[in-house]
Enzyme design. Structure first.
Site, PDB file in Angstrom:
ATOM      1  N   ASP A 288       2.072  -3.548  15.616  1.00 18.81           N
ATOM      2  CA  ASP A 288       1.240  -3.308  14.443  1.00 18.81           C
ATOM      3  C   ASP A 288       0.162  -2.300  14.855  1.00 18.81           C
ATOM      4  O   ASP A 288       0.055  -1.911  16.013  1.00 18.81           O
ATOM      5  CB  ASP A 288       0.655  -4.631  13.914  1.00 18.81           C
ATOM      6  CG  ASP A 288       0.289  -4.530  12.449  1.00 18.81           C
ATOM      7  OD1 ASP A 288       0.232  -5.566  11.770  1.00 18.81           O
ATOM      8  OD2 ASP A 288       0.092  -3.393  11.964  1.00 18.81           O
TER       9      ASP A 288
HETATM   10  C1  GLC Z   1      -1.412  -2.747   8.978  1.00 15.64           C
HETATM   11  C2  GLC Z   1      -0.664  -4.039   8.700  1.00 15.64           C
HETATM   12  C3  GLC Z   1       0.827  -3.900   8.719  1.00 15.64           C
HETATM   13  C4  GLC Z   1       1.210  -2.521   8.234  1.00 15.64           C
HETATM   14  C5  GLC Z   1       0.704  -1.522   9.251  1.00 15.64           C
HETATM   15  C6  GLC Z   1       1.004  -0.075   8.825  1.00 15.64           C
HETATM   16  O1  GLC Z   1      -2.488  -3.016   9.811  1.00 15.64           O
HETATM   17  O2  GLC Z   1      -0.998  -5.149   9.506  1.00 15.64           O
HETATM   18  O3  GLC Z   1       1.369  -4.939   7.894  1.00 15.64           O
HETATM   19  O4  GLC Z   1       2.604  -2.427   8.104  1.00 15.64           O
HETATM   20  O5  GLC Z   1      -0.683  -1.662   9.503  1.00 15.64           O
HETATM   21  O6  GLC Z   1       0.279   0.240   7.686  1.00 15.64           O
END
Ligand code: GLC
Length: 742
Positions: A288
């Site tokens: 993430d």
């Molecule tokens: C965010 C979220 C995740 C998302 C990623 C890209 O922090 O936790 O669910 O897919 O970043 O945007």
């Protein structure tokens, strides 16, 4: 002049063609991957392990504006938060024509419940219990995303949660592992196509997130510590991720949280033992947003370099926005801290997905402007969004048949959310826009006539300004019925939006109370991203319709449900407690040694200031009609280990209008080597019944449905007595008994 990259790619195809003569006829996917891998420098390999956000959308705390140069140099092999054909083509051309090897980019985006045509938030879709509609929603989302140049979505979110304080329950499928698993499968099918045919230009790679158990943060506070027994993890939280992987999802995202002391992004047990070995996951793992470098904050790495090393050793393949691999992995390989095998394995897994998507055959296959024009907001997509929205709504109360409203009645519509279109899209609206949308008020006026539809703001969705109360009360005096649209701002749920209170914000409820003095029927329409404490409103309102955030066509869908054009059929995918003090409160609880039904008044598992019951239980939802359930009949009361029994029940529509009912099957294992939940959802069927119609519904019961992690942590069944329940929610059920033979 043929550019070096084109020449090299051409050479690589020649090499493959020559080799092909000596290879079996089919150049397998792995051979194609290896033919590229062997051309790559270590820098280029590590570039493929780097994912950077474009500056078109920001979904995390940092951004690197130099991503164009990084694409050109091969330092970045993947981009997210970029979309439209024009922009993705521009970036793809930099990668293919200007980088040395011309390896095409992945384009990832949070297409969670729609790309441009926005569907209800995922928790709302879950409330439909309609797997076909949920798959259709993901299919339409994939079509519009692919038509916009996106080839990878960061969905489905498979995090089970019993925590309404946690804002991200809005993105999930609620509290139940069985429902959550079926929905995860439906979403993978929708994104990747029924046969996971990623070569189809209208399918996109799915991403199972957030692995793992991100939905169980202590105190419901986002990103907070997760600590649970391995048994609870395996019996509950793991199941939807497992289902999504088994459904063929080609990527997985590691979560921000720690699990039992080890952050997911550095967790070998999670990533290698569970995901890759036990679940057989063959795709790639992306982190993430900066969750690699956040290992320093977690206190398991002294610096970003150490964080990157922990991650690559845990078999993480791609670093989202942390740039730890980009900055330190080359040196770590050269100094023997990491191995080239770790890098090659990661790059192979990433290249495989790019080959599966057909990007090496045609890097611009997602860049078709005609398709983009034709498919974005296609009428059939908007129609699908409308139908899913209708099905997602849950009728929580309907005293004296206040609903449906009748066309021509004088309706006073009150509340800021009644005129908001932005809020209808929820927190993860991706590229959805709302300037062309119709609000709830617009649609009620269109249906009921402007002359019959009065409006007053009443109060805002937050804050304590009561200055518009009197005007709203005046308007309401002239109406037959009052429709109050209340709830949370769409950004009060979603990421980084946990709440300590789950009450309706501001003074909205106070205004409902003031309006009750008029003795007119009050309909509360809820817009919210989590279970709310409705203990006060449930007494004040005559009817309550839960609409979540219902998407691009939400205004019309809500209007049609309010006026009976569609009979609400949704069921709660998450328990609504009486108050936050009961949380976590979920239906598959354990009985405890002092259950509430003991004869004494004191010494039992209870509160002195509140009953144990939820306000609205899991699986609950009313209809404009009524349903009755016969007694259950079993084909046999003894289930053998290699057999099956059939449970049958007759469901009748005993009301005056047709409706849909979600018939739910629960099972309880009465005696186990460990304590077992008082109920577990093991099946459901959503059926339509005309007024007066009856249907026989059957469920097949097999031993595998009864398996769990036993005292010795082996997975399997235990013979003995079971209860079986069938009903329209987890509380109001018919029951019978059966045994599982030794
Ligand atoms: C965010 C979220 C995740 C998302 C990623 C890209 O922090 O936790 O669910 O897919 O970043 O945007």
């Amino acid at each position: 002049m043929i550019r070096l990259s084109v020449f090299i790619l051409f050479a690589c195809y020649i090499v493959m063609a020559i080799e092909a003569k000596s290879l079996p006829k089919t150049n397998t996917l792995d051979q194609r991957v290896d033919s590229v891998l062997k051309l790559m420098t270590l820098d280029e390999k590590i570039g493929q392990m780097n994912l950077l956000t474009s500056d078109w959308d920001v979904t995390g705390p940092s951004i690197n504006k130099g991503y164009l140069a990084d694409i050109k140099s091969g330092r970045c092999g993947n981009i997210f938060n970029a979309h439209t054909v024009a922009y993705t083509r521009k970036l793809q051309e930099v990668a293919v024509k200007e980088s040395r090897l011309g390896i095409p980019l992945l384009f990832g985006y949070d297409v969670i419940h729609g790309h441009k045509t926005i569907f209800p938030i995922s928790l709302g879709e879950a409330a439909s219990w309609d797997l076909e509609k949920i798959e259709r929603s993901a299919r339409v989302s994939a079509i519009e995303a692919a038509a916009s140049g996106i080839n990878w979505t960061f969905a489905p979110m498979c995090d089970i949660s019993v925590e309404p304080r946690w804002g991200r329950v809005s993105e999930g499928a609620g509290e139940d592992p069985y429902l959550g698993s079926r929905i995860a499968e439906a979403r993978v099918r929708g994104f990747q196509g029924k046969n996971n045919n990623l070569a189809d230009p209208l399918t996109i790679a799915a991403c199972v997130k957030h692995f793992a158990a991100y939905g169980a943060p202590q105190a419901g506070r986002d990103y907070n510590t997760v600590d649970m027994s391995e048994r609870t993890f395996r019996d509950v939280y793991l199941l939807p991720y497992k289902a999504a992987v088994k459904a063929g999802a080609v990527t997985v995202m590691s979560s921000f949280n720690e699990l039992n002391g080890v952050p997911a992004t550095a967790n070998k047990w999670l990533m290698k033992d569970i995901l890759r070995k036990e679940l057989g996951f063959k795709g790639f793992i992306v982190t993430d947003y900066t969750s690699v470098t956040e290992l320093v904050n977690h206190g398991v790495a002294k610096d970003d370099a150490a964080a990157g090393l922990l991650s690559v050793k845990a078999s993480i393949d791609m670093d989202m926005q942390g740039e730890a691999f980009a900055k330190y992995l080359k040196n770590q390989v050269e100094t023997g801290q990491a191995t080239i095998k770790m890098v090659n394995d990661a790059v192979r897994r990433i290249l495989r997905v790019k080959f599966q998507l057909g990007l090496f055959d045609d890097p611009y296959k997602y860049c078709n402007t005609e398709r983009e024009k034709k498919l974005i907001y296609a009428p059939e997509h908007l129609e699908a969004a409308y139908k899913v929205a209708r099905s997602s709504m849950v009728l929580l109360k309907n005293a004296n048949n206040t609903l449906p409203l009748h066309k021509g009645e004088k309706i006073a519509v009150i509340g800021e959310l009644a005129t908001s279109t932005r809020d209808l899209l929820g927190s993860w609206k991706a590229a959805g826009n709302w300037d062309f949308m119709k609000s709830i008020l617009d649609e009620i006026k269109a249906y009921n006539g402007a002359e019959n539809t009065l409006y007053s703001l009443g109060c805002k969705k937050m804050g304590n300004d009561r200055s518009e109360f009197e005007a709203a009360i005046e308007i309401a005096k002239g109406a037959d019925k009052i429709v109050m649209v209340v709830g949370e701002d769409c950004d009060w749920s979603g990421e980084a939006s946990s709440r300590t209170s789950i009450k309706i914000p501001g003074v909205q409820s106070e205004l409902i109370e003031r309006l009750t003095a008029l003795n007119k029927p009050i309909v509360v329409v809820l817009m919210n991203g989590r279970p709310l404490d409705l203990s006060k409103e449930s007494k004040l309102a005559d009817a309550i319709l839960e609409t979540w955030y219902s998407g691009t066509k939400g205004g019309k869908a809500i209007t049609d449900v309010l006026f009976g054009e569609y009979n609400p059929s949704g069921k709660l995918p998450m328990t609504f407690p009486q108050n936050v003090g009961q949380v976590p409160l979920y239906y598959y609880a354990k009985n405890t040694g002092r259950p509430i039904y003991l004869p004494n008044d004191k010494y039992k598992s209870k509160y002195i200031d509140c009953t144990n019951d939820p306000l609205y239980p899991f699986g609950f939802g009313l209809s404009y009609t009524t349903f009755s359930y016969s007694d259950i009949t079993l084909s046999n009361n003894n289930l053998t280990n290699d057999g099956a029994i059939e449970a049958t029940i007759t469901v009748s529509n005993t009301g005056k209008v047709e409706g849909e009912e979600v018939v739910q099957l629960y099972i309880r294992d009465l005696i186990g080597s460990v304590t077992r939940p008082v109920k577990e959802l093991k099946g459901f069927q959503k059926i339509a019944l005309k007024a007066g119609e009856s249907k026989k519904i059957s469920f097949k019961i097999t031993p595998d449905m009864l398996a769990f992690y036993r005292l010795d942590m082996t997975y399997g069944t235990e013979s003995g007595d079971f209860k079986l329940f069938i009903g329209g929610n987890s509380r109001d059920v018919k029951e019978t008994n059966f045994t599982l033979a030794k």
